[in-house]
Design a protein around this motif. Structure first.
Motif, mmCIF file in Angstrom:
data_model
loop_
_atom_site.group_PDB
_atom_site.id
_atom_site.type_symbol
_atom_site.label_atom_id
_atom_site.label_comp_id
_atom_site.label_asym_id
_atom_site.label_seq_id
_atom_site.Cartn_x
_atom_site.Cartn_y
_atom_site.Cartn_z
ATOM 1 N N MET A 166 0.855 -1.182 0.000
ATOM 2 C CA MET A 166 0.000 0.000 0.000
ATOM 3 C C MET A 166 0.895 1.237 0.000
ATOM 4 N N ALA A 167 0.533 2.248 -0.784
ATOM 5 C CA ALA A 167 1.380 3.424 -0.819
ATOM 6 C C ALA A 167 0.578 4.629 -1.284
ATOM 7 N N GLY A 168 1.165 5.799 -1.132
ATOM 8 C CA GLY A 168 0.543 7.001 -1.654
ATOM 9 C C GLY A 168 -0.415 7.612 -0.655
ATOM 10 N N ASN A 169 -0.846 8.830 -0.955
ATOM 11 C CA ASN A 169 -1.760 9.512 -0.053
ATOM 12 C C ASN A 169 -3.177 9.420 -0.579
ATOM 13 N N ARG A 170 -4.091 9.293 0.358
ATOM 14 C CA ARG A 170 -5.498 9.254 -0.026
ATOM 15 C C ARG A 170 -5.854 10.593 -0.672
ATOM 16 N N LYS A 171 -6.546 10.493 -1.835
ATOM 17 C CA LYS A 171 -6.766 11.708 -2.614
ATOM 18 C C LYS A 171 -8.067 12.428 -2.296
ATOM 19 N N SER A 172 -9.088 11.677 -1.899
ATOM 20 C CA SER A 172 -10.391 12.327 -1.881
ATOM 21 C C SER A 172 -11.193 11.934 -0.651
ATOM 22 N N ASN A 173 -12.340 12.543 -0.536
ATOM 23 C CA ASN A 173 -13.298 12.197 0.507
ATOM 24 C C ASN A 173 -13.593 10.701 0.456
ATOM 25 N N PRO A 174 -13.361 9.979 1.561
ATOM 26 C CA PRO A 174 -13.550 8.529 1.538
ATOM 27 C C PRO A 174 -14.932 8.115 1.049
ATOM 28 N N LYS A 175 -15.932 8.975 1.253
ATOM 29 C CA LYS A 175 -17.291 8.601 0.835
ATOM 30 C C LYS A 175 -17.436 8.544 -0.674
ATOM 31 N N GLN A 176 -16.560 9.261 -1.390
ATOM 32 C CA GLN A 176 -16.716 9.307 -2.844
ATOM 33 C C GLN A 176 -15.605 8.581 -3.576
ATOM 34 N N GLU A 182 6.531 -12.752 -2.315
ATOM 35 C CA GLU A 182 7.474 -12.199 -3.304
ATOM 36 C C GLU A 182 6.741 -11.352 -4.331
ATOM 37 N N ARG A 183 5.552 -11.792 -4.716
ATOM 38 C CA ARG A 183 4.777 -11.022 -5.691
ATOM 39 C C ARG A 183 4.286 -9.705 -5.079
ATOM 40 N N ILE A 184 3.985 -9.720 -3.788
ATOM 41 C CA ILE A 184 3.626 -8.462 -3.103
ATOM 42 C C ILE A 184 4.794 -7.481 -3.188
ATOM 43 N N LEU A 185 6.010 -7.985 -2.933
ATOM 44 C CA LEU A 185 7.191 -7.119 -3.023
ATOM 45 C C LEU A 185 7.340 -6.535 -4.422
ATOM 46 N N MET A 186 7.233 -7.421 -5.433
ATOM 47 C CA MET A 186 7.392 -6.965 -6.824
ATOM 48 C C MET A 186 6.433 -5.829 -7.140
ATOM 49 N N ILE A 187 5.176 -6.015 -6.734
ATOM 50 C CA ILE A 187 4.137 -5.052 -7.099
ATOM 51 C C ILE A 187 4.286 -3.766 -6.299
ATOM 52 N N SER A 188 4.442 -3.894 -4.988
ATOM 53 C CA SER A 188 4.455 -2.661 -4.189
ATOM 54 C C SER A 188 5.693 -1.823 -4.490
ATOM 55 N N ARG A 189 6.832 -2.463 -4.731
ATOM 56 C CA ARG A 189 8.017 -1.667 -5.086
ATOM 57 C C ARG A 189 7.869 -1.028 -6.467
ATOM 58 N N SER A 190 7.240 -1.741 -7.399
ATOM 59 C CA SER A 190 7.107 -1.201 -8.766
ATOM 60 C C SER A 190 6.140 -0.033 -8.827
ATOM 61 N N LEU A 191 5.198 0.016 -7.896
ATOM 62 C CA LEU A 191 4.167 1.067 -7.960
ATOM 63 C C LEU A 191 4.499 2.266 -7.090
ATOM 64 N N LEU A 250 -0.934 6.684 -6.829
ATOM 65 C CA LEU A 250 -2.085 5.791 -6.700
ATOM 66 C C LEU A 250 -2.083 5.181 -5.306
ATOM 67 N N TYR A 251 -3.243 5.182 -4.688
ATOM 68 C CA TYR A 251 -3.394 4.491 -3.400
ATOM 69 C C TYR A 251 -3.820 3.064 -3.713
ATOM 70 N N PHE A 252 -3.051 2.096 -3.248
ATOM 71 C CA PHE A 252 -3.375 0.737 -3.646
ATOM 72 C C PHE A 252 -3.236 -0.247 -2.483
ATOM 73 N N TYR A 253 -3.915 -1.375 -2.630
ATOM 74 C CA TYR A 253 -3.865 -2.479 -1.674
ATOM 75 C C TYR A 253 -3.469 -3.715 -2.462
ATOM 76 N N VAL A 254 -2.580 -4.536 -1.928
ATOM 77 C CA VAL A 254 -2.234 -5.794 -2.592
ATOM 78 C C VAL A 254 -2.725 -6.936 -1.707
ATOM 79 N N ILE A 255 -3.632 -7.738 -2.239
ATOM 80 C CA ILE A 255 -4.299 -8.758 -1.420
ATOM 81 C C ILE A 255 -4.157 -10.142 -2.045
ATOM 82 N N ALA A 264 12.444 -2.935 -10.246
ATOM 83 C CA ALA A 264 12.205 -3.476 -8.894
ATOM 84 C C ALA A 264 11.915 -4.974 -8.953
ATOM 85 N N VAL A 265 11.285 -5.436 -10.022
ATOM 86 C CA VAL A 265 10.970 -6.867 -10.150
ATOM 87 C C VAL A 265 12.255 -7.661 -10.407
#
Ligand code: ATP
Ligand code: MG
Length: 182
Positions: A1-11, A63-72, A77-82, A158-159
């Protein structure tokens, strides 16, 4: 997960994108860069999360979490890797995904089965163009790792670092061997 939340959580416009990411490559990165222009947050599912150490699925979910979170890291973008393990019941798969992820309203996929399952569950489904598919392909990258052809240029730096860190090419070669080690 990275980045700052951009907007009102409701929207928040939150989308979902899933792949096996064996490994995460430049095609995936390009798709995610495009999605980032359309949504506030992205939930990235790591499919077949339970799989690792096989010729088709050499890398662990971690390992795939590492690849993705480092690459992004560089993306705005605010993201979650699940990690999403397989349940081998297609008709129940979307409910399985929903049980593991933050709520989302749109699913991005170029995979016909994934698209169909989300469509039948009432989700908006979006597709992206395929970018340089003959090279930006997990199958092609794993093939090159086995033959010793260059593959590093097909993935984010990063990958390549993560693959090196975990001796991924050695692992892939060993688990792809036929027969016993003598
Ligand atoms: P494999 O060959 O192992 O199946 P892959 O390259 O297809 O690997 P996946 O993890 O299966 O990668 O793909 C996840 C998602 O990314 C799928 O929806 C797939 O269609 C899409 N995708 C894969 N490669 C590209 C590409 N070059 N351009 C755009 N989308 C891609
Ligand atoms: Mg695929």
């Amino acid at each position: 997960m990275a980045g700052n939340r951009k907007s009102n959580p409701k929207q928040v416009r939150r989308a979902f994108y899933i792949g096996r990411f064996q490994p995460f490559h430049n095609g995936h990165l390009k798709v995610i860069s495009e999605i980032a222009r359309e949504v506030d947050e992205l939930v990235i599912g790591i499919g077949s999360a339970q799989m690792s150490h096989t010729p088709e699925n050499p890398f662990t979910a971690g390992e795939r979490i590492l690849m993705i979170s480092r690459s992004l890291e560089e993306l705005d973008l605010y993201f979650y890797v699940i990690p999403i393990p397989d349940i081998y019941r297609n008709a129940e798969w979307v409910a399985h995904v929903r049980s593991m992820t933050p709520p989302f309203s749109v699913a991005y996929s170029n995979n016909p089965l994934v698209s169909r399952l989300f469509y039948e569950s009432g989700y908006a489904v979006k597709h992206s163009p395929m970018y340089n598919r003959h090279e930006y392909s997990g199958t092609e990258i794993r093939r090159r790792m086995l033959t010793g052809e260059g593959w590093e240029q097909l993935v984010p730096p990063a990958v390549a670092d993560v693959v090196e860190e975990v001796c991924g090419v050695d692992r892939l070669r060993q688990v792809s061997m036929k027969g016993d080690i003598e």
